[in-house]
Design a protein around this motif. Structure first.
Motif, PDB file in Angstrom:
ATOM      1  N   ARG A 119       2.414 -14.514  -7.331  1.00 36.39           N
ATOM      2  CA  ARG A 119       3.708 -13.916  -7.622  1.00 36.39           C
ATOM      3  C   ARG A 119       4.701 -14.309  -6.538  1.00 36.39           C
ATOM      4  O   ARG A 119       4.324 -14.727  -5.447  1.00 36.39           O
ATOM      5  CB  ARG A 119       3.594 -12.404  -7.714  1.00 36.39           C
ATOM      6  N   ASP A 120       5.965 -14.151  -6.858  1.00 35.36           N
ATOM      7  CA  ASP A 120       7.023 -14.277  -5.865  1.00 35.36           C
ATOM      8  C   ASP A 120       7.235 -12.892  -5.287  1.00 35.36           C
ATOM      9  O   ASP A 120       7.524 -11.946  -6.019  1.00 35.36           O
ATOM     10  CB  ASP A 120       8.326 -14.757  -6.509  1.00 35.36           C
ATOM     11  N   GLU A 121       7.070 -12.772  -3.980  1.00 36.54           N
ATOM     12  CA  GLU A 121       7.211 -11.486  -3.328  1.00 36.54           C
ATOM     13  C   GLU A 121       8.603 -11.374  -2.718  1.00 36.54           C
ATOM     14  O   GLU A 121       9.024 -12.234  -1.960  1.00 36.54           O
ATOM     15  CB  GLU A 121       6.153 -11.356  -2.223  1.00 36.54           C
ATOM     16  N   LEU A 122       9.308 -10.307  -3.084  1.00 43.06           N
ATOM     17  CA  LEU A 122      10.586  -9.967  -2.463  1.00 43.06           C
ATOM     18  C   LEU A 122      10.377  -8.670  -1.701  1.00 43.06           C
ATOM     19  O   LEU A 122       9.780  -7.722  -2.231  1.00 43.06           O
ATOM     20  CB  LEU A 122      11.677  -9.771  -3.522  1.00 43.06           C
ATOM     21  N   GLU A 123      10.867  -8.617  -0.459  1.00 39.90           N
ATOM     22  CA  GLU A 123      10.647  -7.406   0.332  1.00 39.90           C
ATOM     23  C   GLU A 123      11.733  -7.214   1.368  1.00 39.90           C
ATOM     24  O   GLU A 123      12.457  -8.147   1.732  1.00 39.90           O
ATOM     25  CB  GLU A 123       9.289  -7.451   1.029  1.00 39.90           C
ATOM     26  N   LEU A 124      11.797  -5.988   1.841  1.00 42.11           N
ATOM     27  CA  LEU A 124      12.647  -5.594   2.967  1.00 42.11           C
ATOM     28  C   LEU A 124      11.844  -4.625   3.824  1.00 42.11           C
ATOM     29  O   LEU A 124      10.965  -3.920   3.313  1.00 42.11           O
ATOM     30  CB  LEU A 124      13.921  -4.900   2.479  1.00 42.11           C
ATOM     31  N   LYS A 125      12.177  -4.570   5.122  1.00 40.19           N
ATOM     32  CA  LYS A 125      11.531  -3.630   6.036  1.00 40.19           C
ATOM     33  C   LYS A 125      12.598  -2.845   6.794  1.00 40.19           C
ATOM     34  O   LYS A 125      13.697  -3.344   7.024  1.00 40.19           O
ATOM     35  CB  LYS A 125      10.677  -4.368   7.074  1.00 40.19           C
ATOM     36  N   ALA A 126      12.199  -1.652   7.233  1.00 40.19           N
ATOM     37  CA  ALA A 126      13.091  -0.815   8.040  1.00 40.19           C
ATOM     38  C   ALA A 126      12.271  -0.025   9.050  1.00 40.19           C
ATOM     39  O   ALA A 126      11.119   0.340   8.782  1.00 40.19           O
ATOM     40  CB  ALA A 126      13.879   0.152   7.165  1.00 40.19           C
ATOM     41  N   ARG A 127      12.875   0.251  10.192  1.00 38.31           N
ATOM     42  CA  ARG A 127      12.282   1.148  11.176  1.00 38.31           C
ATOM     43  C   ARG A 127      12.501   2.580  10.696  1.00 38.31           C
ATOM     44  O   ARG A 127      13.573   2.918  10.196  1.00 38.31           O
ATOM     45  CB  ARG A 127      12.945   0.943  12.538  1.00 38.31           C
ATOM     46  N   VAL A 128      11.491   3.421  10.859  1.00 34.14           N
ATOM     47  CA  VAL A 128      11.548   4.801  10.370  1.00 34.14           C
ATOM     48  C   VAL A 128      11.419   5.744  11.555  1.00 34.14           C
ATOM     49  O   VAL A 128      10.398   5.742  12.243  1.00 34.14           O
ATOM     50  CB  VAL A 128      10.416   5.067   9.349  1.00 34.14           C
ATOM     51  N   GLU A 129      12.431   6.550  11.785  1.00 27.11           N
ATOM     52  CA  GLU A 129      12.378   7.520  12.888  1.00 27.11           C
ATOM     53  C   GLU A 129      11.665   8.807  12.486  1.00 27.11           C
ATOM     54  O   GLU A 129      11.048   9.457  13.324  1.00 27.11           O
ATOM     55  CB  GLU A 129      13.788   7.823  13.377  1.00 27.11           C
ATOM     56  N   ASP A 130      11.754   9.184  11.217  1.00 29.81           N
ATOM     57  CA  ASP A 130      11.150  10.442  10.759  1.00 29.81           C
ATOM     58  C   ASP A 130      10.308  10.177   9.510  1.00 29.81           C
ATOM     59  O   ASP A 130      10.771  10.357   8.383  1.00 29.81           O
ATOM     60  CB  ASP A 130      12.254  11.463  10.471  1.00 29.81           C
ATOM     61  N   PRO A 131       9.050   9.731   9.705  1.00 30.24           N
ATOM     62  CA  PRO A 131       8.215   9.413   8.543  1.00 30.24           C
ATOM     63  C   PRO A 131       7.970  10.609   7.620  1.00 30.24           C
ATOM     64  O   PRO A 131       7.867  10.441   6.403  1.00 30.24           O
ATOM     65  CB  PRO A 131       6.903   8.917   9.141  1.00 30.24           C
ATOM     66  N   GLU A 132       7.900  11.801   8.189  1.00 27.16           N
ATOM     67  CA  GLU A 132       7.661  12.984   7.353  1.00 27.16           C
ATOM     68  C   GLU A 132       8.843  13.225   6.407  1.00 27.16           C
ATOM     69  O   GLU A 132       8.648  13.544   5.228  1.00 27.16           O
ATOM     70  CB  GLU A 132       7.405  14.212   8.231  1.00 27.16           C
ATOM     71  N   ALA A 133      10.055  13.061   6.883  1.00 28.92           N
ATOM     72  CA  ALA A 133      11.233  13.218   6.025  1.00 28.92           C
ATOM     73  C   ALA A 133      11.254  12.146   4.942  1.00 28.92           C
ATOM     74  O   ALA A 133      11.586  12.435   3.787  1.00 28.92           O
ATOM     75  CB  ALA A 133      12.511  13.150   6.861  1.00 28.92           C
ATOM     76  N   LEU A 134      10.892  10.929   5.288  1.00 29.90           N
ATOM     77  CA  LEU A 134      10.855   9.855   4.286  1.00 29.90           C
ATOM     78  C   LEU A 134       9.789  10.161   3.227  1.00 29.90           C
ATOM     79  O   LEU A 134      10.022  10.001   2.031  1.00 29.90           O
ATOM     80  CB  LEU A 134      10.586   8.508   4.954  1.00 29.90           C
ATOM     81  N   ARG A 135       8.630  10.619   3.672  1.00 26.09           N
ATOM     82  CA  ARG A 135       7.540  10.973   2.748  1.00 26.09           C
ATOM     83  C   ARG A 135       8.015  12.062   1.771  1.00 26.09           C
ATOM     84  O   ARG A 135       7.808  11.960   0.561  1.00 26.09           O
ATOM     85  CB  ARG A 135       6.339  11.461   3.539  1.00 26.09           C
ATOM     86  N   ARG A 136       8.661  13.100   2.305  1.00 25.47           N
ATOM     87  CA  ARG A 136       9.160  14.183   1.434  1.00 25.47           C
ATOM     88  C   ARG A 136      10.179  13.653   0.434  1.00 25.47           C
ATOM     89  O   ARG A 136      10.150  14.013  -0.746  1.00 25.47           O
ATOM     90  CB  ARG A 136       9.779  15.297   2.281  1.00 25.47           C
ATOM     91  N   ALA A 137      11.082  12.789   0.905  1.00 21.44           N
ATOM     92  CA  ALA A 137      12.103  12.226   0.013  1.00 21.44           C
ATOM     93  C   ALA A 137      11.461  11.426  -1.113  1.00 21.44           C
ATOM     94  O   ALA A 137      11.894  11.511  -2.272  1.00 21.44           O
ATOM     95  CB  ALA A 137      13.074  11.353   0.810  1.00 21.44           C
ATOM     96  N   LEU A 138      10.438  10.664  -0.797  1.00 25.36           N
ATOM     97  CA  LEU A 138       9.761   9.875  -1.834  1.00 25.36           C
ATOM     98  C   LEU A 138       9.090  10.775  -2.871  1.00 25.36           C
ATOM     99  O   LEU A 138       9.183  10.520  -4.074  1.00 25.36           O
ATOM    100  CB  LEU A 138       8.726   8.941  -1.207  1.00 25.36           C
ATOM    101  N   LEU A 139       8.424  11.815  -2.401  1.00 26.16           N
ATOM    102  CA  LEU A 139       7.741  12.716  -3.334  1.00 26.16           C
ATOM    103  C   LEU A 139       8.742  13.455  -4.217  1.00 26.16           C
ATOM    104  O   LEU A 139       8.503  13.623  -5.416  1.00 26.16           O
ATOM    105  CB  LEU A 139       6.836  13.678  -2.570  1.00 26.16           C
ATOM    106  N   VAL A 140       9.869  13.877  -3.644  1.00 26.82           N
ATOM    107  CA  VAL A 140      10.918  14.531  -4.432  1.00 26.82           C
ATOM    108  C   VAL A 140      11.449  13.570  -5.496  1.00 26.82           C
ATOM    109  O   VAL A 140      11.752  13.967  -6.624  1.00 26.82           O
ATOM    110  CB  VAL A 140      12.057  15.049  -3.521  1.00 26.82           C
ATOM    111  N   ALA A 141      11.532  12.287  -5.163  1.00 28.09           N
ATOM    112  CA  ALA A 141      12.040  11.277  -6.101  1.00 28.09           C
ATOM    113  C   ALA A 141      11.014  10.911  -7.170  1.00 28.09           C
ATOM    114  O   ALA A 141      11.314  10.137  -8.078  1.00 28.09           O
ATOM    115  CB  ALA A 141      12.463  10.025  -5.342  1.00 28.09           C
ATOM    116  N   GLY A 142       9.794  11.442  -7.050  1.00 27.05           N
ATOM    117  CA  GLY A 142       8.773  11.167  -8.056  1.00 27.05           C
ATOM    118  C   GLY A 142       7.822  10.040  -7.706  1.00 27.05           C
ATOM    119  O   GLY A 142       7.060   9.573  -8.566  1.00 27.05           O
ATOM    120  N   ALA A 143       7.817   9.593  -6.449  1.00 30.26           N
ATOM    121  CA  ALA A 143       6.898   8.528  -6.049  1.00 30.26           C
ATOM    122  C   ALA A 143       5.462   9.034  -6.110  1.00 30.26           C
ATOM    123  O   ALA A 143       5.187  10.215  -5.863  1.00 30.26           O
ATOM    124  CB  ALA A 143       7.227   8.044  -4.641  1.00 30.26           C
TER     125      ALA A 143
END
Length: 193
Positions: free
Chosen positions: A5-29
């Protein structure tokens, strides 16, 4: 997880992984994997590095202690498609990753890069988003998928869009070292007996 496959990606530094995790779960991830992800990259006399190609064995050790498995893969040279990092990627799942090590060793390839991290991998629509914790470095988020899926996943993280970059791990290790004055460590120490 197998195929080309052709892989397209982006990366970011995360200061608050717990907040990101909560946001993903709220979004239905959906959480699809949690555990260790160990990469071993192979080369012989820097031939692959000279062509910007990667052959790697990625080994997964699930947090629930179910059986490990691996993915043997090839990545073509890095490019950019629009604002996304791009690589051709071919891989195949292997049930016994230790036995696969015989092949590169017999061809006289050596492990030239080790990357060890704990990860949580989520699926959100057509995107895959992975949180990555390294032995001594920033937590990173990586998003892969088609452009529209990547953008929807980024919006769900709560992070600013400009924090997601088409850069690879060495860029983020250098940024960590500049910011902290400490060396980054992306692999566990090997204890020799």
């Amino acid at each position: 997880m197998s195929g080309t496959r052709d892989e397209l990606e982006l990366k970011a530094r995360v200061e608050d992984p717990e907040a990101l995790r909560r946001a993903l779960l709220v979004a239905g991830a959906e959480l699809v994997y949690r555990g260790a992800m160990l990469d071993r990259r192979f080369d012989r006399r820097d031939r692959l590095a000279a062509r910007d190609e990667v052959v790697r064995l990625r080994v997964f050790h699930p947090a629930d202690r179910s059986g490990e498995w691996g993915v043997l893969g090839y990545q073509g040279p890095v490019g950019q498609r629009g604002v996304y990092r791009h690589r051709e990627e071919s891989d195949s799942r292997v049930e016994d990753p230790k036995s696969v090590l015989v092949v590169p060793r017999r061809l006289r390839y050596k492990i030239v890069v080790r990357v060890d991290r704990a990860v949580e991998q989520y699926r959100l629509g057509g995107a895959t988003l992975r949180l990555e914790w390294y032995p001594e470095m920033d937590v990173l988020a990586e998003v892969e998928g088609a452009p529209d899926d990547i953008e929807r996943a980024i919006a769900a993280t709560g992070l600013a869009r400009e924090e997601f970059l088409p850069e690879s791990l060495p860029y983020f290790t250098a940024a960590y070292e500049r910011r902290t004055g400490r060396p980054a460590r992306v692999a566990r120490m090997i204890r020799r007996k």
